[in-house]
Design a protein around this motif. Structure first.
Motif, PDB file in Angstrom:
ATOM      1  N   VAL A   1       0.989  -1.656  -0.100  1.00  0.00           N
ATOM      2  CA  VAL A   1       0.048   0.276   0.432  1.00  0.00           C
ATOM      3  C   VAL A   1       0.790   1.727   0.098  1.00  0.00           C
ATOM      4  O   VAL A   1      -0.147   2.296  -0.583  1.00  0.00           O
ATOM      5  CB  VAL A   1      -0.907   0.468   1.061  1.00  0.00           C
ATOM      6  N   PHE A   2       2.163   1.251   0.382  1.00  0.00           N
ATOM      7  CA  PHE A   2       3.096   2.855   0.273  1.00  0.00           C
ATOM      8  C   PHE A   2       3.595   2.569  -1.526  1.00  0.00           C
ATOM      9  O   PHE A   2       4.856   3.099  -1.529  1.00  0.00           O
ATOM     10  CB  PHE A   2       4.066   2.375   1.611  1.00  0.00           C
ATOM     11  N   ASP A   3       3.243   1.435  -2.167  1.00  0.00           N
ATOM     12  CA  ASP A   3       3.990   1.231  -3.662  1.00  0.00           C
ATOM     13  C   ASP A   3       3.170   1.679  -4.293  1.00  0.00           C
ATOM     14  O   ASP A   3       2.000   0.154  -4.985  1.00  0.00           O
ATOM     15  CB  ASP A   3       4.763  -0.094  -3.847  1.00  0.00           C
TER      16      ASP A   3
ATOM     17  N   PHE B   1     -11.028  -5.412  -1.778  1.00  0.00           N
ATOM     18  CA  PHE B   1     -11.844  -4.884  -0.112  1.00  0.00           C
ATOM     19  C   PHE B   1     -10.601  -5.145   0.940  1.00  0.00           C
ATOM     20  O   PHE B   1      -9.573  -5.062   0.305  1.00  0.00           O
ATOM     21  CB  PHE B   1     -11.890  -7.076   0.928  1.00  0.00           C
ATOM     22  N   TYR B   2     -10.251  -3.557   1.042  1.00  0.00           N
ATOM     23  CA  TYR B   2      -9.299  -2.599   1.649  1.00  0.00           C
ATOM     24  C   TYR B   2      -9.245  -2.991   3.394  1.00  0.00           C
ATOM     25  O   TYR B   2      -9.776  -2.760   3.952  1.00  0.00           O
ATOM     26  CB  TYR B   2      -9.362  -1.552   1.886  1.00  0.00           C
ATOM     27  N   LEU B   3      -8.806  -4.183   3.836  1.00  0.00           N
ATOM     28  CA  LEU B   3      -8.721  -4.552   5.540  1.00  0.00           C
ATOM     29  C   LEU B   3      -6.940  -4.473   5.636  1.00  0.00           C
ATOM     30  O   LEU B   3      -6.621  -5.276   6.714  1.00  0.00           O
ATOM     31  CB  LEU B   3      -8.865  -6.069   5.390  1.00  0.00           C
ATOM     32  N   VAL B   4      -5.923  -3.280   5.281  1.00  0.00           N
ATOM     33  CA  VAL B   4      -5.235  -2.959   5.764  1.00  0.00           C
ATOM     34  C   VAL B   4      -4.906  -1.399   6.867  1.00  0.00           C
ATOM     35  O   VAL B   4      -5.877  -0.902   6.191  1.00  0.00           O
ATOM     36  CB  VAL B   4      -4.422  -2.791   5.062  1.00  0.00           C
ATOM     37  N   HIS B   5      -3.865  -1.965   8.119  1.00  0.00           N
ATOM     38  CA  HIS B   5      -4.363  -0.839   8.803  1.00  0.00           C
ATOM     39  C   HIS B   5      -2.623  -0.737   9.130  1.00  0.00           C
ATOM     40  O   HIS B   5      -2.542  -1.615  10.025  1.00  0.00           O
ATOM     41  CB  HIS B   5      -5.277  -0.502   9.835  1.00  0.00           C
ATOM     42  N   SER B   6      -2.216   1.104   9.371  1.00  0.00           N
ATOM     43  CA  SER B   6      -0.923   1.224   9.318  1.00  0.00           C
ATOM     44  C   SER B   6      -1.039   1.479  11.267  1.00  0.00           C
ATOM     45  O   SER B   6      -0.714   2.584  11.694  1.00  0.00           O
ATOM     46  CB  SER B   6      -0.271   1.979   9.258  1.00  0.00           C
ATOM     47  N   MET B   7      -0.753  -0.048  11.860  1.00  0.00           N
ATOM     48  CA  MET B   7      -1.067   0.103  13.077  1.00  0.00           C
ATOM     49  C   MET B   7       0.595  -0.408  13.938  1.00  0.00           C
ATOM     50  O   MET B   7       0.507  -1.228  14.434  1.00  0.00           O
ATOM     51  CB  MET B   7      -1.770  -0.610  13.519  1.00  0.00           C
TER      52      MET B   7
ATOM     53  N   GLU C   1      -1.677   7.804   4.433  1.00  0.00           N
ATOM     54  CA  GLU C   1      -1.297   7.641   2.961  1.00  0.00           C
ATOM     55  C   GLU C   1      -1.515   6.265   2.371  1.00  0.00           C
ATOM     56  O   GLU C   1      -2.068   6.153   0.831  1.00  0.00           O
ATOM     57  CB  GLU C   1       0.772   7.592   3.137  1.00  0.00           C
ATOM     58  N   ALA C   2      -1.543   5.612   3.037  1.00  0.00           N
ATOM     59  CA  ALA C   2      -2.242   3.931   2.546  1.00  0.00           C
ATOM     60  C   ALA C   2      -3.266   3.766   1.917  1.00  0.00           C
ATOM     61  O   ALA C   2      -3.621   3.221   0.690  1.00  0.00           O
ATOM     62  CB  ALA C   2      -1.392   3.370   3.568  1.00  0.00           C
TER      63      ALA C   2
ATOM     64  N   ASP D   1       4.483   0.797  15.139  1.00  0.00           N
ATOM     65  CA  ASP D   1       4.523   1.123  16.983  1.00  0.00           C
ATOM     66  C   ASP D   1       5.303   2.542  16.456  1.00  0.00           C
ATOM     67  O   ASP D   1       5.251   3.432  17.891  1.00  0.00           O
ATOM     68  CB  ASP D   1       6.040   0.696  17.118  1.00  0.00           C
ATOM     69  N   SER D   2       5.586   2.597  14.925  1.00  0.00           N
ATOM     70  CA  SER D   2       5.899   4.689  14.664  1.00  0.00           C
ATOM     71  C   SER D   2       4.836   5.962  15.072  1.00  0.00           C
ATOM     72  O   SER D   2       3.703   5.505  14.957  1.00  0.00           O
ATOM     73  CB  SER D   2       5.958   4.247  13.634  1.00  0.00           C
ATOM     74  N   LYS D   3       5.486   6.443  15.752  1.00  0.00           N
ATOM     75  CA  LYS D   3       4.605   7.658  15.623  1.00  0.00           C
ATOM     76  C   LYS D   3       3.802   8.664  14.898  1.00  0.00           C
ATOM     77  O   LYS D   3       2.766   8.538  14.757  1.00  0.00           O
ATOM     78  CB  LYS D   3       6.015   8.840  16.519  1.00  0.00           C
ATOM     79  N   GLY D   4       4.196   7.436  13.204  1.00  0.00           N
ATOM     80  CA  GLY D   4       3.398   8.560  12.435  1.00  0.00           C
ATOM     81  C   GLY D   4       1.921   7.594  11.827  1.00  0.00           C
ATOM     82  O   GLY D   4       1.804   7.939  10.456  1.00  0.00           O
ATOM     83  N   PHE D   5       1.358   6.726  12.590  1.00  0.00           N
ATOM     84  CA  PHE D   5       1.340   5.529  11.906  1.00  0.00           C
ATOM     85  C   PHE D   5      -0.524   6.215  11.576  1.00  0.00           C
ATOM     86  O   PHE D   5      -1.291   5.847  11.079  1.00  0.00           O
ATOM     87  CB  PHE D   5       1.035   4.584  13.052  1.00  0.00           C
TER      88      PHE D   5
END
Length: 125
Positions: free
Chosen positions: A57-59, A74-80, A92-93, A82-86
């Motif tokens: 999702v970042f490409d 179906f978009y079942l992705v979440h950027s959870m 973005e994703a 440990d990054s402070k910028g999640f």
């Protein structure tokens, strides 16, 4: 009931919800393409007629390739992470995916969000 002539793209197939949805779609005879950063992680989890492609999702370029010919995604992705910028990463994703879906003429996009109460939501919700 799914139409066997329409292609469904599934992200998050290695996760709990995505894995269960994959099984249901396959049982209904749907044409399914799974996209994963590490396609090898889906070996043994998909049926013989399910396609697995590499994508991230970042490409955005990898998303364009994965979404070609897709009717429903179906978009079942979440950027959870440990990054402070999640929160920014999650947005973005999702944006990358939505743009690629639009560019490829995806008819329906299904997004899995989260539940919560106003005032008690995490920053990404």
């Amino acid at each position: 009931m799914t139409s066997p002539d329409r292609l469904i793209l599934l992200t998050g197939a290695t996760g709990y919800i995505g894995g269960r949805l994959l099984g249901r779609l396959e049982a209904q005879g749907a044409r399914v393409r799974c996209v994963a950063r590490q396609p090898e992680n889906l070996r043994g989890r998909v049926g013989e007629h399910t396609e697995v492609v590499a994508g991230d999702v970042f490409d955005p370029e990898s998303l364009h390739a994965a979404l070609q010919g897709v009717d429903t995604a179906f978009y079942l992705v979440h950027s959870m992470s440990d990054s402070k910028g999640f929160v920014v990463e999650d947005r973005e994703a999702a944006h990358n995916f939505a743009q690629a879906a639009r560019a490829n003429g995806v008819r329906r996009l299904v997004y899995l969000g989260g539940l919560g109460q106003p005032g008690d939501l995490s920053p990404h919700l």
